[in-house]
Design an enzyme around this catalytic site. Structure first.
Site, PDB file in Angstrom:
ATOM      1  N   GLU A 111      -0.236  -8.711   5.373  1.00 43.35           N
ATOM      2  CA  GLU A 111      -0.564  -8.977   7.349  1.00 43.35           C
ATOM      3  C   GLU A 111      -1.099  -7.853   8.564  1.00 43.35           C
ATOM      4  O   GLU A 111      -1.743  -8.921   9.058  1.00 43.35           O
ATOM      5  CB  GLU A 111       0.960  -7.837   7.137  1.00 43.35           C
ATOM      6  CG  GLU A 111       0.520  -5.748   8.037  1.00 43.35           C
ATOM      7  CD  GLU A 111      -0.063  -4.962   5.870  1.00 43.35           C
ATOM      8  OE1 GLU A 111       0.233  -6.462   5.496  1.00 43.35           O
ATOM      9  OE2 GLU A 111      -0.558  -3.737   6.713  1.00 43.35           O
ATOM     10  N   HIS A 146      -3.415  -5.393   2.298  1.00 46.97           N
ATOM     11  CA  HIS A 146      -2.609  -5.625   2.980  1.00 46.97           C
ATOM     12  C   HIS A 146      -2.564  -7.293   3.538  1.00 46.97           C
ATOM     13  O   HIS A 146      -2.936  -7.564   4.177  1.00 46.97           O
ATOM     14  CB  HIS A 146      -3.311  -4.815   3.977  1.00 46.97           C
ATOM     15  CG  HIS A 146      -3.116  -3.168   4.073  1.00 46.97           C
ATOM     16  ND1 HIS A 146      -2.260  -2.436   4.605  1.00 46.97           N
ATOM     17  CD2 HIS A 146      -3.724  -2.677   3.054  1.00 46.97           C
ATOM     18  CE1 HIS A 146      -2.090  -1.341   4.479  1.00 46.97           C
ATOM     19  NE2 HIS A 146      -3.223  -0.725   3.676  1.00 46.97           N
ATOM     20  N   CYS A 203       0.607  -0.809   0.005  1.00 50.20           N
ATOM     21  CA  CYS A 203      -0.292  -0.402   0.134  1.00 50.20           C
ATOM     22  C   CYS A 203       0.990   0.887   0.129  1.00 50.20           C
ATOM     23  O   CYS A 203       1.651   2.157  -1.405  1.00 50.20           O
ATOM     24  CB  CYS A 203      -0.603   0.031   1.331  1.00 50.20           C
ATOM     25  SG  CYS A 203      -2.977   0.643   0.614  1.00 50.20           S
TER      26      CYS A 203
HETATM   27  N1  GLN Z   1      -3.574   6.067   0.537  1.00 47.05           N
HETATM   28  C1  GLN Z   1      -2.410   6.424   2.043  1.00 47.05           C
HETATM   29  C2  GLN Z   1      -1.938   7.053   0.746  1.00 47.05           C
HETATM   30  O1  GLN Z   1      -1.819   7.796  -0.190  1.00 47.05           O
HETATM   31  C3  GLN Z   1      -2.403   4.839   1.860  1.00 47.05           C
HETATM   32  C4  GLN Z   1      -2.949   4.154   2.497  1.00 47.05           C
HETATM   33  C5  GLN Z   1      -2.795   2.190   2.711  1.00 47.05           C
HETATM   34  O2  GLN Z   1      -1.245   2.125   3.179  1.00 47.05           O
HETATM   35  N2  GLN Z   1      -3.159   1.738   3.392  1.00 47.05           N
HETATM   36  O3  GLN Z   1       0.105   6.538   1.033  1.00 47.05           O
END
Ligand code: GLN
Length: 198
Positions: free
Chosen positions: A170, A168, A78
């Site tokens: 994890e 995610h 992410c």
């Molecule tokens: N929206 C976040 C970003 O732009 C990422 C979201 C996440 O890591 N769950 O950094």
């Protein structure tokens, strides 16, 4: 083997628990010295802008970038994927830039940003995908391998020593991706050469 998890902000504890549950040591990376001697690193979810700022402020940015460019195995989820991406849509800046892809942040919108789905991650079948205000990949260079797509959007890739995921793993109870990462680090260590994750 010693795996680091970037612990300046975001969901790092869950990664640590997964790695430890698989019987490997996992240390929290909070300052540049912590990078010494690690065999792999996890870049967790969170806020990429905050994480990018902290990496620079804590003088970790250049050493970490150099280590990844020299083949340090990295699993990025992410916000971590956003840190690795060479380009960020609608943004003139990028962060580590070691992964030749373009990402779109908050690609599913801010309100409807969290959902679950099942799909494949390379050879791993039916993995539970948890998305939280997730990015996806809008373009990639030819040598980047697609690991996962959900609704025709690219949400998982690998490139040399780097795995980048929009979701995610994890936060699920499925540890197959972390196991794959550990196995790849072992094969990298025994081969003593540039890791290819496929
Ligand atoms: N929206 C976040 C970003 O732009 C990422 C979201 C996440 O890591 N769950 O950094």
């Amino acid at each position: 083997m010693k795996i680091g998890v970037l612990a300046v902000q975001g969901a790092f504890i869950e990664h640590k628990k997964m790695i430890e549950g698989l019987g490997e040591e996992c240390i929290e990376i909070r300052q540049a010295n912590d990078l010494t001697g690690i065999d792999g690193i996890i870049l967790p979810g969170g806020e990429s802008t905050v994480q990018g700022k902290l990496l620079r402020k804590l003088n970790m940015f250049e050493p970490l970038k150099a280590m990844i460019n020299h083949g340090l195995p990295v699993l990025a989820t992410c916000a971590g994927l956003i840190l690795l991406a060479k380009e960020i849509e609608n943004d003139t800046t990028s962060h580590l830039g070691t992964l030749p892809v373009t990402v779109k942040r908050n690609a599913y919108g801010r309100q409807l940003g969290s959902f679950e789905s099942y799909s494949n991650v390379g050879t791993i079948k039916d993995f539970p995908f948890i998305f939280i205000r997730a990015p996806y990949i809008t373009s990639l260079s030819d040598d980047v391998k697609i690991l996962s797509t959900v609704d025709n959007n690219i949400v998982g890739v690998s490139y040399k020593n780097q795995i980048g995921l929009s979701f995610h793993p994890e936060l699920s109870s499925d540890n197959r991706i972390h196991k794959l990462f550990i196995d790849k680090i072992y094969s990298y260590k025994s081969a003593g050469s540039q890791l290819k994750i496929s």
